[in-house]
Design a protein around this motif. Sequence first.
Motif, short mmCIF file in Angstrom:
data_model
loop_
_atom_site.label_atom_id
_atom_site.label_comp_id
_atom_site.label_asym_id
_atom_site.label_seq_id
_atom_site.Cartn_x
_atom_site.Cartn_y
_atom_site.Cartn_z
N PRO A 75 0.82 -1.22 0.00
CA PRO A 75 0.00 0.00 0.00
C PRO A 75 0.85 1.27 0.00
O PRO A 75 1.91 1.33 0.63
N VAL A 76 0.38 2.27 -0.73
CA VAL A 76 1.07 3.55 -0.76
C VAL A 76 0.96 4.20 0.61
O VAL A 76 0.05 3.91 1.39
N ALA A 77 1.91 5.09 0.91
CA ALA A 77 1.92 5.75 2.22
C ALA A 77 2.36 7.20 2.04
O ALA A 77 2.78 7.62 0.96
N LEU A 84 -3.51 10.51 -3.50
CA LEU A 84 -4.46 9.52 -4.01
C LEU A 84 -5.82 9.68 -3.34
O LEU A 84 -6.86 9.63 -4.01
N SER A 85 -5.83 9.87 -2.03
CA SER A 85 -7.09 10.02 -1.31
C SER A 85 -7.86 11.23 -1.80
O SER A 85 -9.09 11.17 -1.99
N LEU A 86 -7.17 12.33 -2.02
CA LEU A 86 -7.83 13.53 -2.53
C LEU A 86 -8.40 13.27 -3.93
O LEU A 86 -9.53 13.69 -4.24
N ALA A 87 -7.63 12.57 -4.76
CA ALA A 87 -8.11 12.25 -6.10
C ALA A 87 -9.37 11.39 -6.04
O ALA A 87 -10.32 11.58 -6.82
N ILE A 88 -9.39 10.43 -5.13
CA ILE A 88 -10.55 9.55 -5.00
C ILE A 88 -11.77 10.34 -4.53
O ILE A 88 -12.90 10.11 -5.00
N VAL A 89 -11.57 11.26 -3.60
CA VAL A 89 -12.69 12.09 -3.13
C VAL A 89 -13.27 12.91 -4.27
O VAL A 89 -14.50 13.01 -4.42
N VAL A 90 -12.41 13.51 -5.09
CA VAL A 90 -12.89 14.32 -6.22
C VAL A 90 -13.71 13.45 -7.17
O VAL A 90 -14.80 13.84 -7.62
N ARG A 91 -13.20 12.26 -7.46
CA ARG A 91 -13.94 11.36 -8.35
C ARG A 91 -15.25 10.91 -7.72
O ARG A 91 -16.27 10.81 -8.39
N ALA A 92 -15.22 10.68 -6.42
CA ALA A 92 -16.43 10.24 -5.72
C ALA A 92 -17.51 11.31 -5.80
O ALA A 92 -18.69 10.99 -6.02
N PRO A 125 -10.09 5.12 4.75
CA PRO A 125 -9.32 4.78 5.95
C PRO A 125 -8.65 3.41 5.88
O PRO A 125 -7.76 3.12 6.69
N PHE A 126 -9.06 2.55 4.95
CA PHE A 126 -8.56 1.18 4.92
C PHE A 126 -7.49 0.95 3.84
O PHE A 126 -7.03 -0.18 3.67
N LEU A 127 -7.08 2.00 3.13
CA LEU A 127 -6.13 1.83 2.04
C LEU A 127 -4.77 1.34 2.50
O LEU A 127 -4.03 0.74 1.72
N LEU A 374 -4.17 15.53 -9.81
CA LEU A 374 -3.82 15.45 -8.39
C LEU A 374 -2.81 14.34 -8.12
O LEU A 374 -1.94 14.47 -7.26
N ARG A 375 -2.93 13.25 -8.87
CA ARG A 375 -2.03 12.12 -8.66
C ARG A 375 -0.77 12.23 -9.51
O ARG A 375 0.16 11.45 -9.34
N GLY A 376 -0.77 13.18 -10.47
CA GLY A 376 0.39 13.31 -11.35
C GLY A 376 0.51 12.19 -12.34
O GLY A 376 1.61 11.82 -12.75
#
Length: 379
Positions: A75-77, A84-92, A125-127, A374-376
């Motif tokens: 897992p990324v850290a 990544l989390s910000l990118a997922i929120v935007v997509r969500a 939270p589980f990533l 956001l993820r580049g």
Amino acid sequence: MAGVSVFERRSTRLVGVDVARCLALLGMIATHVAVARDPDGSLSTLQWIAGGRASALFAVLAGVSLAIISGRRTPVAGAARGRLSLAIVVRAVALVMIGLALAELGTGIAVILAYYGVLFVLALPFLGLGARALLVLAVAWACVLPVVSHVVRPLLPDRQFANPDLDQLAAPGRLAAELLLTGYYPALPWVAYVLLGLGLGRLDLTRPVIQARIAAAGLVVAAGTTVASGFLARRAGFTDVELDAVAGGMFGQTPTDDWSWLLLVAPHSTTPFDLLQTGGSAAAVLGLCLLVVGRLRAVAPDAERAVAIIFGAGTMTLTLYVLHVVLRETLVTPEDDQALLWHVVIVLWVGGLFVALRRRGPLEWLVGLVPDLLRGSRS
């Protein structure tokens, strides 16, 4: 269904996962268009196969995709996980808004996209967890959250049985209750599917032995929970007639007047048995798809490209799901005896064409613009 496949680079794609996504899309189309009951009143074959399982497969594959884009087995850290989390929120957020807008069409389809977007946020939270922790947590979540829902739902606002739509943005509390617990695809219990997919995606999905274990374990869980549910439900007093009545599906959860409802395995009942059975089915489909594609690649290296084109709809499920909903309302209606055939032909043709031309789906491209920045990434 929309998945997060928009984030996956071409070079890292697992064609078997795309095949599974395509099957999930076709299954959902079948439940929306084909008749649920045969003329004699028995459950139709398509409804028996796809009812409740297609949407669960979409959710599990969303978890697999999250695992793929978040480092697979490692897992990324740190800052990378934050981006990544910000990118997922935007997509969500984009998925939620598309889902609410589609509801305005009034097709009668239970549109999954708004719930799906919420699922991605709940998964964040589980990533950082590994495969074993995620798989154990998925089982525990499937067992516990339906019980929590059974207790909490009577305290929440009554749901509306139409899809959540843009008007409900004016009542955020009611909208949140419906998306999380009282709606057709209640996101909080459905986190179990995403955890399962994340756990499977943290395994080495390129190894045939892992693929076979996933398929076998999924089949055992699906069959075992079905048998156990039938036995316990009958012991609790449910008759065969009552069980047949709910076999065609419920509306996202069971009534809260009796705890024995939680023993059912009916589609869209969101009981522990339902979540485990459909989750097991999803794992079995994923494992089998990976196995078959891997075997074809070993026998005929060029076959994988042909499979990728035939099942290309699995690479652009967001675009094609939206297209399906629009077609359901406008051009290809349930009153047409060949409606299902038309939907399948159109979806497979469009998906295959885009893969053959090595193009992203239009909505995948549009919704992915900001997240990619956001993820580049340059997928």
